[in-house]
Write a protein that holds these residues in place. Structure first.
Motif, PDB file in Angstrom:
ATOM      1  N   PRO A 133       0.191  -9.507   1.326  1.00  0.00           N
ATOM      2  CA  PRO A 133       0.021  -8.145   1.106  1.00  0.00           C
ATOM      3  C   PRO A 133      -1.369  -7.583   0.597  1.00  0.00           C
ATOM      4  CG  PRO A 133       1.002  -9.312  -0.713  1.00  0.00           C
ATOM      5  CD  PRO A 133       0.649 -10.398   0.393  1.00  0.00           C
ATOM      6  N   ALA A 134      -2.189  -8.308  -0.038  1.00  0.00           N
ATOM      7  CA  ALA A 134      -3.355  -7.833  -0.832  1.00  0.00           C
ATOM      8  C   ALA A 134      -4.244  -6.921  -0.022  1.00  0.00           C
ATOM      9  CB  ALA A 134      -4.150  -8.774  -1.600  1.00  0.00           C
ATOM     10  N   VAL A 135      -4.949  -7.465   0.961  1.00  0.00           N
ATOM     11  CA  VAL A 135      -5.862  -6.877   1.696  1.00  0.00           C
ATOM     12  C   VAL A 135      -5.322  -5.479   2.491  1.00  0.00           C
ATOM     13  CG1 VAL A 135      -7.764  -6.766   3.281  1.00  0.00           C
ATOM     14  CG2 VAL A 135      -7.206  -8.766   1.888  1.00  0.00           C
ATOM     15  N   TRP A 136      -4.313  -5.547   3.226  1.00  0.00           N
ATOM     16  CA  TRP A 136      -3.742  -4.469   3.877  1.00  0.00           C
ATOM     17  C   TRP A 136      -3.216  -3.468   3.037  1.00  0.00           C
ATOM     18  CZ3 TRP A 136       1.079  -2.093   3.859  1.00  0.00           C
ATOM     19  CH2 TRP A 136       1.093  -1.094   4.793  1.00  0.00           C
ATOM     20  N   ILE A 137      -2.835  -3.626   1.644  1.00  0.00           N
ATOM     21  CA  ILE A 137      -2.195  -2.829   1.021  1.00  0.00           C
ATOM     22  C   ILE A 137      -3.341  -1.872   0.326  1.00  0.00           C
ATOM     23  CG2 ILE A 137      -1.214  -2.405  -1.192  1.00  0.00           C
ATOM     24  CD1 ILE A 137       0.952  -4.184  -1.019  1.00  0.00           C
ATOM     25  N   GLN A 138      -4.562  -2.504   0.125  1.00  0.00           N
ATOM     26  CA  GLN A 138      -5.466  -1.860  -0.322  1.00  0.00           C
ATOM     27  C   GLN A 138      -6.237  -0.988   0.708  1.00  0.00           C
ATOM     28  OE1 GLN A 138      -8.908  -3.982  -2.205  1.00  0.00           O
ATOM     29  NE2 GLN A 138      -9.245  -2.185  -3.504  1.00  0.00           N
ATOM     30  N   ASN A 139      -6.548  -1.637   1.916  1.00  0.00           N
ATOM     31  CA  ASN A 139      -7.187  -1.035   2.955  1.00  0.00           C
ATOM     32  C   ASN A 139      -6.639   0.075   3.648  1.00  0.00           C
ATOM     33  OD1 ASN A 139      -9.570  -2.554   1.886  1.00  0.00           O
ATOM     34  ND2 ASN A 139      -9.817  -3.904   3.578  1.00  0.00           N
ATOM     35  N   THR A 140      -5.539  -0.507   4.076  1.00  0.00           N
ATOM     36  CA  THR A 140      -4.723   0.359   5.095  1.00  0.00           C
ATOM     37  C   THR A 140      -3.920   1.394   4.493  1.00  0.00           C
ATOM     38  OG1 THR A 140      -4.996  -1.208   7.079  1.00  0.00           O
ATOM     39  CG2 THR A 140      -3.139   0.575   6.944  1.00  0.00           C
ATOM     40  N   MET A 141      -3.268   0.712   3.410  1.00  0.00           N
ATOM     41  CA  MET A 141      -2.100   1.827   2.777  1.00  0.00           C
ATOM     42  C   MET A 141      -2.835   2.574   1.824  1.00  0.00           C
ATOM     43  SD  MET A 141       1.445   0.738   1.040  1.00  0.00           S
ATOM     44  CE  MET A 141       0.471   1.399  -0.572  1.00  0.00           C
ATOM     45  N   THR A 142      -3.590   1.871   0.662  1.00  0.00           N
ATOM     46  CA  THR A 142      -4.036   2.646  -0.336  1.00  0.00           C
ATOM     47  C   THR A 142      -5.091   3.764   0.023  1.00  0.00           C
ATOM     48  OG1 THR A 142      -3.199   0.975  -1.630  1.00  0.00           O
ATOM     49  CG2 THR A 142      -4.767   2.878  -2.770  1.00  0.00           C
ATOM     50  N   ASN A 143      -5.948   3.111   0.860  1.00  0.00           N
ATOM     51  CA  ASN A 143      -7.060   3.743   1.129  1.00  0.00           C
ATOM     52  C   ASN A 143      -7.176   4.735   2.547  1.00  0.00           C
ATOM     53  OD1 ASN A 143      -8.505   2.856  -1.020  1.00  0.00           O
ATOM     54  ND2 ASN A 143      -9.574   0.936  -0.065  1.00  0.00           N
ATOM     55  N   LYS A 144      -5.971   4.491   3.036  1.00  0.00           N
ATOM     56  CA  LYS A 144      -5.619   5.010   4.510  1.00  0.00           C
ATOM     57  C   LYS A 144      -6.647   4.977   5.524  1.00  0.00           C
ATOM     58  CE  LYS A 144      -2.884   8.219   1.649  1.00  0.00           C
ATOM     59  NZ  LYS A 144      -2.915   9.616   1.229  1.00  0.00           N
ATOM     60  N   ASN A 145      -7.509   3.700   5.386  1.00  0.00           N
ATOM     61  CA  ASN A 145      -8.622   3.724   6.347  1.00  0.00           C
ATOM     62  C   ASN A 145      -8.007   3.018   7.638  1.00  0.00           C
ATOM     63  OD1 ASN A 145     -11.245   3.460   7.130  1.00  0.00           O
ATOM     64  ND2 ASN A 145     -11.906   2.009   5.778  1.00  0.00           N
ATOM     65  N   TYR A 146      -7.688   3.361   8.575  1.00  0.00           N
ATOM     66  CA  TYR A 146      -7.011   2.783   9.724  1.00  0.00           C
ATOM     67  C   TYR A 146      -6.670   3.809  10.903  1.00  0.00           C
ATOM     68  CZ  TYR A 146      -2.331   4.812   8.807  1.00  0.00           C
ATOM     69  OH  TYR A 146      -1.288   5.737   8.454  1.00  0.00           O
ATOM     70  N   ASP A 147      -6.813   3.561  12.107  1.00  0.00           N
ATOM     71  CA  ASP A 147      -6.239   4.576  13.212  1.00  0.00           C
ATOM     72  C   ASP A 147      -4.743   4.201  13.464  1.00  0.00           C
ATOM     73  OD1 ASP A 147      -8.921   5.655  13.108  1.00  0.00           O
ATOM     74  OD2 ASP A 147      -9.469   4.333  14.891  1.00  0.00           O
ATOM     75  N   MET A 148      -4.454   2.928  13.386  1.00  0.00           N
ATOM     76  CA  MET A 148      -3.297   2.314  13.964  1.00  0.00           C
ATOM     77  C   MET A 148      -3.147   1.084  12.888  1.00  0.00           C
ATOM     78  SD  MET A 148      -2.002   1.236  17.694  1.00  0.00           S
ATOM     79  CE  MET A 148      -1.109   2.365  18.418  1.00  0.00           C
ATOM     80  N   THR A 149      -1.794   0.802  12.721  1.00  0.00           N
ATOM     81  CA  THR A 149      -1.362  -0.265  12.173  1.00  0.00           C
ATOM     82  C   THR A 149       0.073  -0.747  12.406  1.00  0.00           C
ATOM     83  OG1 THR A 149      -1.111  -1.535  10.063  1.00  0.00           O
ATOM     84  CG2 THR A 149      -0.609   0.345   9.813  1.00  0.00           C
ATOM     85  N   ALA A 150       0.429  -1.918  12.172  1.00  0.00           N
ATOM     86  CA  ALA A 150       1.763  -2.525  12.820  1.00  0.00           C
ATOM     87  C   ALA A 150       2.528  -2.816  11.390  1.00  0.00           C
ATOM     88  CB  ALA A 150       1.854  -3.396  13.366  1.00  0.00           C
ATOM     89  N   MET A 151       3.682  -2.171  11.076  1.00  0.00           N
ATOM     90  CA  MET A 151       4.134  -2.608   9.583  1.00  0.00           C
ATOM     91  C   MET A 151       5.864  -2.614   9.862  1.00  0.00           C
ATOM     92  SD  MET A 151       4.329  -3.458   6.442  1.00  0.00           S
ATOM     93  CE  MET A 151       2.713  -3.947   6.756  1.00  0.00           C
ATOM     94  N   TRP A 152       6.356  -3.734   9.299  1.00  0.00           N
ATOM     95  CA  TRP A 152       7.798  -3.693   9.165  1.00  0.00           C
ATOM     96  C   TRP A 152       8.218  -3.186   7.804  1.00  0.00           C
ATOM     97  CZ3 TRP A 152      10.755  -8.911   8.495  1.00  0.00           C
ATOM     98  CH2 TRP A 152      12.010  -8.859   8.745  1.00  0.00           C
ATOM     99  N   HIS A 153       8.891  -2.102   7.720  1.00  0.00           N
ATOM    100  CA  HIS A 153       9.286  -1.427   6.631  1.00  0.00           C
ATOM    101  C   HIS A 153      10.808  -1.603   6.392  1.00  0.00           C
ATOM    102  CE1 HIS A 153       5.850   1.146   5.229  1.00  0.00           C
ATOM    103  NE2 HIS A 153       5.501   1.177   6.465  1.00  0.00           N
ATOM    104  N   VAL A 154      11.216  -2.322   5.075  1.00  0.00           N
ATOM    105  CA  VAL A 154      12.499  -2.752   4.959  1.00  0.00           C
ATOM    106  C   VAL A 154      13.275  -1.812   3.844  1.00  0.00           C
ATOM    107  CG1 VAL A 154      11.990  -5.211   5.515  1.00  0.00           C
ATOM    108  CG2 VAL A 154      11.537  -4.060   3.309  1.00  0.00           C
ATOM    109  N   GLU A 155      12.620  -0.929   3.442  1.00  0.00           N
ATOM    110  CA  GLU A 155      13.088  -0.065   2.388  1.00  0.00           C
ATOM    111  C   GLU A 155      14.353   0.831   3.176  1.00  0.00           C
ATOM    112  OE1 GLU A 155       9.418   1.361   2.512  1.00  0.00           O
ATOM    113  OE2 GLU A 155       9.491  -0.401   3.096  1.00  0.00           O
ATOM    114  N   ALA A 156      15.382   1.042   2.502  1.00  0.00           N
ATOM    115  CA  ALA A 156      16.429   1.489   3.219  1.00  0.00           C
ATOM    116  C   ALA A 156      16.035   3.264   3.207  1.00  0.00           C
ATOM    117  CB  ALA A 156      17.747   1.493   2.288  1.00  0.00           C
ATOM    118  N   ARG A 157      16.442   3.925   4.158  1.00  0.00           N
ATOM    119  CA  ARG A 157      16.272   5.512   4.417  1.00  0.00           C
ATOM    120  C   ARG A 157      14.713   5.936   3.871  1.00  0.00           C
ATOM    121  NH1 ARG A 157      22.263   7.702   2.772  1.00  0.00           N
ATOM    122  NH2 ARG A 157      23.298   6.213   3.838  1.00  0.00           N
TER     123      ARG A 157
END
Lengths: 506, 315
Positions: free
Chosen positions: A395-419
């Protein structure tokens, strides 16, 4: 001196050989007994699981692993979600009433309920827990931010008063956010779990094993299991080897989709239901090529979801077409909107008028994401994109660069949180999505006076989001639970809240 | 003379230790990703992140963080894990026990294999038997220990069902302990044994050709007798040096094998802490591994001097 050294070596060798002999001798004995224990284990079960809880404190640590083990087993909430994901049943509250203005929820609590350490559970416990949600750091306490305060009317009556109506409230109260924690134990939650539930945690070795023991002073129906050992595996091969060799009796939410066939015989039962979650191709609408809606829609047409479902999870799932999964109450199949059509995708790319079609595709280091990335890259190449694939440690690098800094054009992610579709109403979330109509649909859903109105507003929002295509929703996985023959009672579907062991029989 | 050498070696040991602690600390601080956002997950608010970073001390300057960590660790206080909330020292100590048992057992297995096969290969170097042994050890070297582990699991756990595929049992249950130890220890030991058997073979071959062996045989000792009385001992020093190095690489190999067998030793602890960016825990584990490797080297150096008097003066 010479003899002395020779002696040492031969001694070492003989000790080694003796050890090896003793080891192999003992091993035969234990191996035999462990394979027998499966059939006689009618009151104990050993379950293999994949993501392990980093600690026991769901207020401070995100992820599904902690609630999966603890909710409904150790911690209980006022109300409980049925395994169909739609019906809400009583738990610590015998019944409840919602006022006409949707602002007051009156819960009639069970009396005589005690925490496993003997502390009483009553309306002040409810007040304590629901009024301190603002101190939670993880698991989205904002989902219950409509709660203004709680009135402890009597020991067995708690009035939950909202600031504004929110039809989601009851659902979130079934989840970990509604967990009733002993007020005297909140400071020890990292390493201890004291709840009112049918089990207690007797031991937890971080990352490897959690032992649950039946709570003999439980207020409700006692579970059939005397003990349950949750064993955590870092990969699916280890867990399937463990089941095949008799180390464990069941694997819950098995994700080794290519290994399922070896259990298709008389010794095992394979249960298939719906899991929570949405595997998605997130497209950043706020910068880069995907700020152009035509290009986002081109991706929707270009990607062959049936192929992805088959390649990535061996077909054990449902293809999605919008941010809604079959167990959501407002589910509707919206797959007619973007049917796989490469010619149409190329046409949209041309219409977009965008010259530089370079896409930075940042993929978390997870097997599913890497398989998806390869297929998507091929398909986007075919319609004229130049795809730069970058792997990011998860998780560490993806969470920081893609998720927190939103530095991406496209990513693939499996979201397991309900609703988690409501995150499309949060412009600060990494999905970077903002649409006034969607926000007002979500607001209307919250204020809805009936479930029908609520579901129809939610569906309106979903339909609009699908039009805007801020992501391509790929698939929803099946919940696969494999057990030794004779073990029953696991929930058919994963409703995203718990692995409920209360009905499991060995 | 001996005493001064020991003091010198220990001084080198301490300087290396301090230098590696600084390097470990700096390298880990340079890693992208932080414990706060990893722990709070995909739905964390900005305010919650700031608070968590402060709570974990991640907002302090680097030198201060190093000083706090280094002084604490010298007092045996490794702190509380940023992620699991458990006492790191306890966690690391438990993991260390498991890893040491695993590595030492594997080393014993490796040494038995290395000496058995190495001596046979040297003794029968010109015959088919010696050739077969050489080929076998070559195959052993080519197989990585995780693959050896998987093969052993499939044969002994999944097919024959005589040994458990995963897990660990503490030594207070000797039967369970032994049955859980045997497969991981063998998957580590087989490969290292194959590697070391090559060294044993060549060390033995070198010794066999030495003048003193010819002298020994001319005094009437049989070939095997000369090997036993003079050969092995003289071959021991280079082999022990190799064993020291292999011991260090076994500690690294244990990281992988523990993962294959889902054993909660230092290795799997290290991997999960790295994944969670639990830096205090990672730093402590890496430092313990560094200390282990340095101690093994120190012991090998000192032991070499004991075995071979010629080395005493030289170092």
């Amino acid at each position: 001196m010479k003899v002395h050294w020779m002696k040492k070596i031969s001694m070492l060798a003989s000790v080694g050989i003796a050890t090896a002999m003793v080891l192999s001798g003992c091993a035969g004995g234990t191996g035999a007994s462990s394979s027998e224990s499966g059939t006689s284990a009618n009151t104990s079960i050993r379950i293999g699981l994949t993501p392990s809880p980093a600690n026991l404190n769901f207020e401070q640590t995100a992820g599904q692993a902690i609630p999966q083990a603890l909710m409904y087993n150790v911690y209980e909430s006022l109300v409980k979600l049925n395994e169909n994901g739609k019906t809400i049943q009583p738990l610590l509250a015998k019944s409840w009433k919602i006022s006409n203005d949707g602002l007051t929820y009156t819960f009639n609590l069970r009396s005589g309920v005690k925490f496993s350490n003997g502390d009483p559970f009553n309306a002040s416990t409810v007040k304590f827990n629901l009024e301190r949600l603002n101190q939670w750091k993880a698991n989205t306490p904002a989902n219950l931010s409509a709660i203004d305060h709680v009135d402890a009317v009597s020991n067995t009556e708690a009035k939950v008063v909202l600031k504004e109506p929110d039809r989601n409230t009851l659902f979130w109260l079934t989840s970990v956010l509604g967990a009733m924690v002993d007020p005297n134990e909140v400071n020890n939650m990292d390493t201890q779990a004291i709840g009112t539930g049918p089990f207690t945690v007797s031991d937890y070795k971080v990352g490897s094993q959690m032992d649950l023991k039946r709570n003999d002073s439980y207020w409700g129906t006692k579970p059939a299991l005397r003990t349950a050992q949750l064993k955590y595996y870092s990969d699916t091969t280890s867990s399937s080897n463990a089941l095949l060799s008799g180390d464990i009796d069941a694997i819950y939410n098995f994700q080794g989709y290519d290994q399922i066939d070896q259990f298709k015989n008389d010794n095992y039962t394979i249960n298939t239901g719906n899991a929570q979650g949405d595997t998605m191709l997130v497209m950043n609408p706020s910068k880069g090529p995907f700020s152009n809606i035509k290009l986002r829609q081109a991706v929707m047409y270009a990607v062959d979801k049936d192929r992805i479902l088959k390649t990535v999870i061996n077909g054990y799932g449902t293809v999605l077409s919008a941010p809604v999964i079959p167990s959501d109450p407002w589910y509707k199949n919206l797959s007619s909107t973007y049917k796989h059509d490469t010619a149409k995708a190329k046409q949209l790319v041309q219409q977009s008028g965008v010259k530089d079609l370079t896409v930075n595709f940042t993929v978390p280091t997870r097997p599913y994401a890497q398989s998806i990335a390869q297929i998507v890259k091929t398909e986007l190449d075919a319609i004229g994109f130049k795809v730069n694939l970058t792997e990011q440690e998860f998780p560490a690098v993806w969470i920081q660069n893609t998720m927190t800094n939103k530095n991406y054009d496209m990513t693939a992610m499996w979201h397991v949180e309900a609703r988690n579709v409501t995150n499309y109403g949060n412009a600060n979330y990494y999905w970077n999505y903002n649409n006034a109509k969607v926000n007002s649909d979500f607001a209307a859903a919250k204020k809805a006076g009936s479930d029908t109105d609520f579901n129809s507003s939610m569906l309106d929002a979903v339909t609009q989001i699908q039009q805007d295509a801020p992501a391509d929703w790929l698939y929803n996985t099946n919940l696969i639970t494999i057990t030794k023959k004779g073990i029953t009672g696991f929930s058919k579907n994963d409703v995203g809240i718990a692995m409920d062991l209360t009905g499991v029989k060995g | 003379m001996m005493f001064r050498n020991v003091i010198n070696r220990i001084a080198v040991f301490i300087v290396t230790l301090v230098a590696s602690s600084i390097i470990v600390f700096l390298l880990l601080s340079a890693l992208p990703g932080d414990a706060a956002s990893t722990s709070l997950g995909t739905d964390a608010s900005a305010a919650a992140l700031v608070a968590k970073r402060h709570e974990l001390g991640l907002d302090q300057p680097l030198p201060i963080r190093y000083w706090v960590w280094a002084t604490n660790i010298l007092q045996g206080n490794m702190g509380i894990s940023a992620i699991s909330g458990v006492n790191i020292a306890t966690d690391v100590f438990n993991g260390l026990q498991v890893t040491l048992i695993l590595v030492i057992t594997a080393m014993i297995i490796a040494l038995i294999i290395a000496f058995g096969f190495g001596i046979l290969a040297a003794r029968f170097q010109d015959r088919a038997f010696g050739f077969i042994i050489s080929v076998l050890s070559q195959v052993g070297i080519a197989i990585p220990s995780f693959l050896a582990g998987l093969i052993l699991v499939i044969v002994f756990a999944v097919q024959l069902r005589i040994l458990p595929a995963t897990g660990w049992v503490a030594p207070d249950d000797p039967g369970g302990f032994a049955s859980h130890l045997i497969l991981p220890a063998f998957s580590l030991g087989l490969v290292q044994g194959a590697i070391m058997s090559r060294y044993v073979r060549s060390a033995m071959l070198e010794v066999i050709g030495d003048d003193f062996m010819r002298t020994a045989r001319s005094k009437g000792l049989s070939r095997n007798g000369a090997l036993r009385r003079h050969g092995i001992r003289n071959a021991l020093v280079p082999i022990m040096n190799v064993a020291g190095i292999e011991m260090a690489s076994m500690l690294i190999g244990a990281v992988v094998v523990e993962r294959v067998f889902e054993i909660r030793g230092l290795g799997s602890l290290l991997i999960s802490s790295v994944e969670n960016r639990d830096l205090p825990e990672v730093q402590s584990i890496v430092m313990v591994l560094v200390v282990l490797v340095l101690v093994v080297n120190l012991i090998v150096d000192l032991l070499s001097a004991v075995i071979d008097p010629r080395i005493r003066g030289a170092r």
